[in-house]
Write a protein that holds these residues in place. Structure first.
Motif, mmCIF file in Angstrom:
data_model
loop_
_atom_site.group_PDB
_atom_site.id
_atom_site.type_symbol
_atom_site.label_atom_id
_atom_site.label_comp_id
_atom_site.label_asym_id
_atom_site.label_seq_id
_atom_site.Cartn_x
_atom_site.Cartn_y
_atom_site.Cartn_z
ATOM 1 N N MET A 188 0.851 -1.174 0.000
ATOM 2 C CA MET A 188 0.000 0.000 0.000
ATOM 3 C C MET A 188 0.897 1.237 0.000
ATOM 4 O O MET A 188 1.813 1.351 0.787
ATOM 5 N N THR A 189 0.592 2.191 -0.871
ATOM 6 C CA THR A 189 1.391 3.409 -0.952
ATOM 7 C C THR A 189 0.931 4.407 0.108
ATOM 8 O O THR A 189 -0.132 4.252 0.717
ATOM 9 N N ASP A 190 1.738 5.461 0.303
ATOM 10 C CA ASP A 190 1.347 6.502 1.242
ATOM 11 C C ASP A 190 0.028 7.136 0.836
ATOM 12 O O ASP A 190 -0.808 7.454 1.680
ATOM 13 N N HIS A 191 -0.168 7.323 -0.495
ATOM 14 C CA HIS A 191 -1.427 7.901 -0.976
ATOM 15 C C HIS A 191 -2.597 6.988 -0.613
ATOM 16 O O HIS A 191 -3.652 7.477 -0.185
ATOM 17 N N ASP A 192 -2.435 5.681 -0.790
ATOM 18 C CA ASP A 192 -3.495 4.737 -0.450
ATOM 19 C C ASP A 192 -3.820 4.801 1.035
ATOM 20 O O ASP A 192 -4.983 4.758 1.427
ATOM 21 N N THR A 193 -2.784 4.896 1.862
ATOM 22 C CA THR A 193 -2.988 4.981 3.305
ATOM 23 C C THR A 193 -3.723 6.268 3.652
ATOM 24 O O THR A 193 -4.688 6.253 4.417
ATOM 25 N N THR A 194 -3.291 7.380 3.058
ATOM 26 C CA THR A 194 -3.945 8.658 3.303
ATOM 27 C C THR A 194 -5.395 8.613 2.857
ATOM 28 O O THR A 194 -6.288 9.072 3.568
ATOM 29 N N SER A 195 -5.654 8.026 1.694
ATOM 30 C CA SER A 195 -7.003 7.905 1.181
ATOM 31 C C SER A 195 -7.860 7.053 2.115
ATOM 32 O O SER A 195 -8.988 7.418 2.434
ATOM 33 N N ARG A 196 -7.337 5.947 2.559
ATOM 34 C CA ARG A 196 -8.080 5.061 3.473
ATOM 35 C C ARG A 196 -8.351 5.760 4.798
ATOM 36 O O ARG A 196 -9.440 5.685 5.337
ATOM 37 N N ASP A 197 -7.337 6.470 5.309
ATOM 38 C CA ASP A 197 -7.519 7.225 6.552
ATOM 39 C C ASP A 197 -8.607 8.284 6.380
ATOM 40 O O ASP A 197 -9.422 8.495 7.281
ATOM 41 N N SER A 198 -8.617 8.938 5.230
ATOM 42 C CA SER A 198 -9.607 9.973 4.952
ATOM 43 C C SER A 198 -11.010 9.383 4.902
ATOM 44 O O SER A 198 -11.958 9.958 5.446
ATOM 45 N N ILE A 199 -11.140 8.247 4.259
ATOM 46 C CA ILE A 199 -12.433 7.556 4.202
ATOM 47 C C ILE A 199 -12.875 7.150 5.604
ATOM 48 O O ILE A 199 -14.021 7.382 5.993
ATOM 49 N N ASP A 200 -11.964 6.571 6.368
ATOM 50 C CA ASP A 200 -12.293 6.157 7.738
ATOM 51 C C ASP A 200 -12.740 7.345 8.584
ATOM 52 O O ASP A 200 -13.705 7.248 9.354
ATOM 53 N N THR A 201 -12.046 8.472 8.434
ATOM 54 C CA THR A 201 -12.399 9.667 9.199
ATOM 55 C C THR A 201 -13.771 10.181 8.789
ATOM 56 O O THR A 201 -14.599 10.520 9.639
ATOM 57 N N TYR A 202 -14.024 10.221 7.489
ATOM 58 C CA TYR A 202 -15.329 10.678 7.013
ATOM 59 C C TYR A 202 -16.446 9.790 7.558
ATOM 60 O O TYR A 202 -17.482 10.288 8.008
ATOM 61 N N LEU A 203 -16.248 8.488 7.527
ATOM 62 C CA LEU A 203 -17.267 7.576 8.050
ATOM 63 C C LEU A 203 -17.456 7.758 9.547
ATOM 64 O O LEU A 203 -18.585 7.685 10.056
ATOM 65 N N ALA A 204 -16.375 8.005 10.275
ATOM 66 C CA ALA A 204 -16.475 8.260 11.714
ATOM 67 C C ALA A 204 -17.262 9.544 11.983
ATOM 68 O O ALA A 204 -18.118 9.585 12.878
ATOM 69 N N VAL A 205 -16.983 10.593 11.205
ATOM 70 C CA VAL A 205 -17.717 11.853 11.344
ATOM 71 C C VAL A 205 -19.198 11.628 11.042
ATOM 72 O O VAL A 205 -20.080 12.095 11.781
ATOM 73 N N THR A 206 -19.481 10.902 9.983
ATOM 74 C CA THR A 206 -20.868 10.618 9.612
ATOM 75 C C THR A 206 -21.583 9.861 10.724
ATOM 76 O O THR A 206 -22.736 10.179 11.070
ATOM 77 N N ALA A 207 -20.926 8.876 11.309
ATOM 78 C CA ALA A 207 -21.531 8.109 12.405
ATOM 79 C C ALA A 207 -21.833 9.017 13.599
ATOM 80 O O ALA A 207 -22.913 8.916 14.203
ATOM 81 N N LEU A 208 -20.899 9.900 13.936
ATOM 82 C CA LEU A 208 -21.127 10.830 15.049
ATOM 83 C C LEU A 208 -22.324 11.738 14.769
ATOM 84 O O LEU A 208 -23.150 11.991 15.656
ATOM 85 N N VAL A 209 -22.439 12.225 13.532
ATOM 86 C CA VAL A 209 -23.568 13.076 13.161
ATOM 87 C C VAL A 209 -24.878 12.298 13.307
ATOM 88 O O VAL A 209 -25.851 12.796 13.874
ATOM 89 N N LEU A 210 -24.892 11.074 12.808
ATOM 90 C CA LEU A 210 -26.110 10.251 12.904
ATOM 91 C C LEU A 210 -26.496 9.960 14.349
ATOM 92 O O LEU A 210 -27.679 9.806 14.655
ATOM 93 N N GLU A 211 -25.504 9.897 15.218
ATOM 94 C CA GLU A 211 -25.762 9.660 16.648
ATOM 95 C C GLU A 211 -26.124 10.948 17.390
ATOM 96 O O GLU A 211 -26.406 10.910 18.577
ATOM 97 N N GLY A 212 -26.104 12.083 16.684
ATOM 98 C CA GLY A 212 -26.441 13.351 17.308
ATOM 99 C C GLY A 212 -25.346 13.896 18.214
ATOM 100 O O GLY A 212 -25.610 14.711 19.088
ATOM 101 N N ARG A 213 -24.124 13.459 17.993
ATOM 102 C CA ARG A 213 -23.004 13.843 18.856
ATOM 103 C C ARG A 213 -22.240 15.013 18.242
ATOM 104 O O ARG A 213 -21.085 14.908 17.860
#
Length: 87
Positions: free
Chosen positions: A1-26
């Motif tokens: 996995m390249t650094d770009h792939d890692t950054t992209s995956r981290d970005s996706i994970d962060t976005y999903l975490a933010v979305t989950a927090l929003v859905l939970e009303g947090r």
């Protein structure tokens, strides 16, 4: 996995975490998470989020009979809140 792939995956994970927090009303936790990111990380997270939203929008549009080429206009119509969510 390249650094770009890692950054992209981290970005996706962060976005999903933010979305989950929003859905939970947090809202406070959401703001803390976003605020903890460096500006470049925030940009990458939002770009990843746009990719996720695009994929989900295309899928939903297909189930509603909206042609794929009309999805950008459909999204803009929803953003403008003019009531035209049917493309």
């Amino acid at each position: 996995m390249t650094d770009h792939d890692t950054t992209s995956r981290d970005s996706i994970d962060t976005y999903l975490a933010v979305t989950a927090l929003v859905l939970e009303g947090r809202r406070h936790d959401t703001l803390n998470l976003i605020g903890s990111l460096e500006p470049e990380e925030q940009i990458e997270m939002w770009i990843a989020g746009c990719s996720i939203t695009s994929a989900l929008s295309l899928h939903l549009a297909g189930t509603l009979g909206i042609p794929a080429q009309r999805v950008p206009a459909w999204l803009r119509a929803m953003a403008a809140d003019n009531g035209d969510t049917n493309g």
